[in-house]
Scaffold this motif. Structure first.
Motif, PDB file in Angstrom:
ATOM      1  N   GLY A 208      36.592  45.674  73.960  1.00  0.00           N
ATOM      2  CA  GLY A 208      35.178  45.295  73.878  1.00  0.00           C
ATOM      3  C   GLY A 208      34.294  46.345  74.530  1.00  0.00           C
ATOM      4  N   ARG A 209      33.205  46.696  73.853  1.00  0.00           N
ATOM      5  CA  ARG A 209      32.337  47.753  74.352  1.00  0.00           C
ATOM      6  C   ARG A 209      31.732  47.394  75.708  1.00  0.00           C
ATOM      7  N   THR A 210      31.218  46.167  75.822  1.00  0.00           N
ATOM      8  CA  THR A 210      30.605  45.751  77.082  1.00  0.00           C
ATOM      9  C   THR A 210      31.641  45.688  78.196  1.00  0.00           C
ATOM     10  N   LEU A 215      33.979  48.342  83.200  1.00  0.00           N
ATOM     11  CA  LEU A 215      35.066  49.011  83.910  1.00  0.00           C
ATOM     12  C   LEU A 215      34.690  50.457  84.240  1.00  0.00           C
ATOM     13  N   THR A 216      34.080  51.134  83.271  1.00  0.00           N
ATOM     14  CA  THR A 216      33.680  52.529  83.487  1.00  0.00           C
ATOM     15  C   THR A 216      32.694  52.632  84.646  1.00  0.00           C
ATOM     16  N   LEU A 222      40.197  52.725  81.252  1.00  0.00           N
ATOM     17  CA  LEU A 222      41.061  51.782  80.566  1.00  0.00           C
ATOM     18  C   LEU A 222      41.931  52.504  79.543  1.00  0.00           C
ATOM     19  N   LEU A 223      43.230  52.229  79.597  1.00  0.00           N
ATOM     20  CA  LEU A 223      44.181  52.759  78.623  1.00  0.00           C
ATOM     21  C   LEU A 223      44.783  51.566  77.888  1.00  0.00           C
ATOM     22  N   GLU A 230      39.864  50.922  64.471  1.00  0.00           N
ATOM     23  CA  GLU A 230      39.295  51.817  65.472  1.00  0.00           C
ATOM     24  C   GLU A 230      39.780  53.253  65.252  1.00  0.00           C
ATOM     25  N   ARG A 231      39.024  54.192  65.789  1.00  0.00           N
ATOM     26  CA  ARG A 231      39.501  55.561  65.846  1.00  0.00           C
ATOM     27  C   ARG A 231      40.626  55.635  66.883  1.00  0.00           C
TER      28      ARG A 231
END
Length: 304
Positions: A208-210, A215-216, A222-223, A230-231
């Motif tokens: 999820g983008r949000t 986390l960033t 995140l791995l 997805e790419r």
């Protein structure tokens, strides 16, 4: 029982006893006036950990075994009802001892974490579900790894690559794994603040983008595997070998520590039984780390 377990039990007792001398407020509350228990709180914690390590899910069988084989460590052993009552009051003490042991290992500061959740089944029959005191917390959920529905809870666990528990939570079976992880990080912000550039490995449910943006912002990379559509994500070639680390941890909880046979019937009862097992795994890693043995995700060296 092996000499390894005798040595671990003695070291765990001494560590817990020292903690309670420094922080008597961590001991379960009891009236100021009355008879002091013959089994100390440090002995109770040690007894509970040994029960989990030796695979006794029945407290009656465990106390019979302890009376026959552990008198050299525990001169006094309570009856089953007394053991149950006291153990249910020690969840906070178990949690604190777990953290003290974990932070004193050489692997506590590992810069890679793994996150996952595993089912904690609490009942199968419809009558159990209807009458259980766990209703309202426990709920129906789906276990993808076993392709089945279950009624109960989920244990969410963040651990190091060596299997050392860092943070954990018990939730309903349908709880969102991403929200639970973020709640864990909010509850203990110092865990991330002291580890800039931490890497976190999760499965495809942690997306999820949000979610990833949050986390960033906390300095966590995140791995996770690339989802359909997805790419290709960076680090994909590293994911599979690293992700396999969590499987032995879950297997230790389910196989050697009998997580699915916890026999808890109330929220407090389930919580303390799960805490027993988390502390047992932590204690095994802590003891091996301090005695120069291999850091284990397995408890086989302590089997009787």
């Amino acid at each position: 029982m092996t000499n390894n377990l005798d040595t671990l039990a003695t070291a765990l007792y001494a560590t817990t006893d020292d903690l309670l001398k420094e922080r008597p407020d961590l001991a379960p509350w009891r009236p100021a006036v009355g008879i002091a228990p013959q089994l100390t709180d440090a002995e109770l914690v040690t007894l509970a950990v040994m029960q989990a390590m030796l695979g006794f899910t029945s407290k009656a069988r465990w106390l019979r075994h302890a009376r026959a084989h552990l008198r050299h460590l525990f001169p006094y052993l309570p009856q089953q009802s007394g053991y149950n009552k006291r153990l249910r009051k020690t969840a906070e003490l178990l949690r604190r001892v777990t953290r003290i042991l974990a932070t004193s290992t050489s692997v506590w500061n590992d810069d890679v974490w793994i996150v996952d959740s595993t089912p904690v089944e609490c009942g199968r029959s419809r009558e159990t579900v209807k009458r259980s005191d766990l209703a309202g917390w426990a709920e129906y959920g789906y276990c993808a790894s076993h392709s089945r529905f279950f009624w109960g809870l989920r244990l969410h666990l963040v651990c190091t690559l060596q299997g050392l528990p860092v943070a954990f939570a018990l939730t309903g079976a349908k709880a969102d794994e991403r929200e639970t992880l973020l709640d864990l990080l909010v509850a203990e912000p110092h865990l991330v603040a002291a580890r800039p550039g931490q890497t976190l490995i999760g499965d495809k449910n942690y997306f999820g983008r949000t979610f990833e943006q949050e986390l960033t912002e906390q300095g966590i990379q995140l791995l996770r595997p690339t989802r359909k559509g997805e790419r290709q994500r960076p680090g994909g070639s590293l994911f599979k070998p690293l992700r396999q680390v969590i499987e032995p941890v879950n297997e230790t909880f389910k196989g050697q520590l009998d997580l699915e046979q916890h026999r808890g019937r109330t929220p407090r009862g389930v919580a303390v039984r799960v805490m027993q097992r988390i502390l047992a795994l932590t204690a095994a890693i802590w003891h091996n780390d301090h005695t120069g043995g291999a850091t284990l995700r397995s408890l086989t060296s302590y089997d009787h």
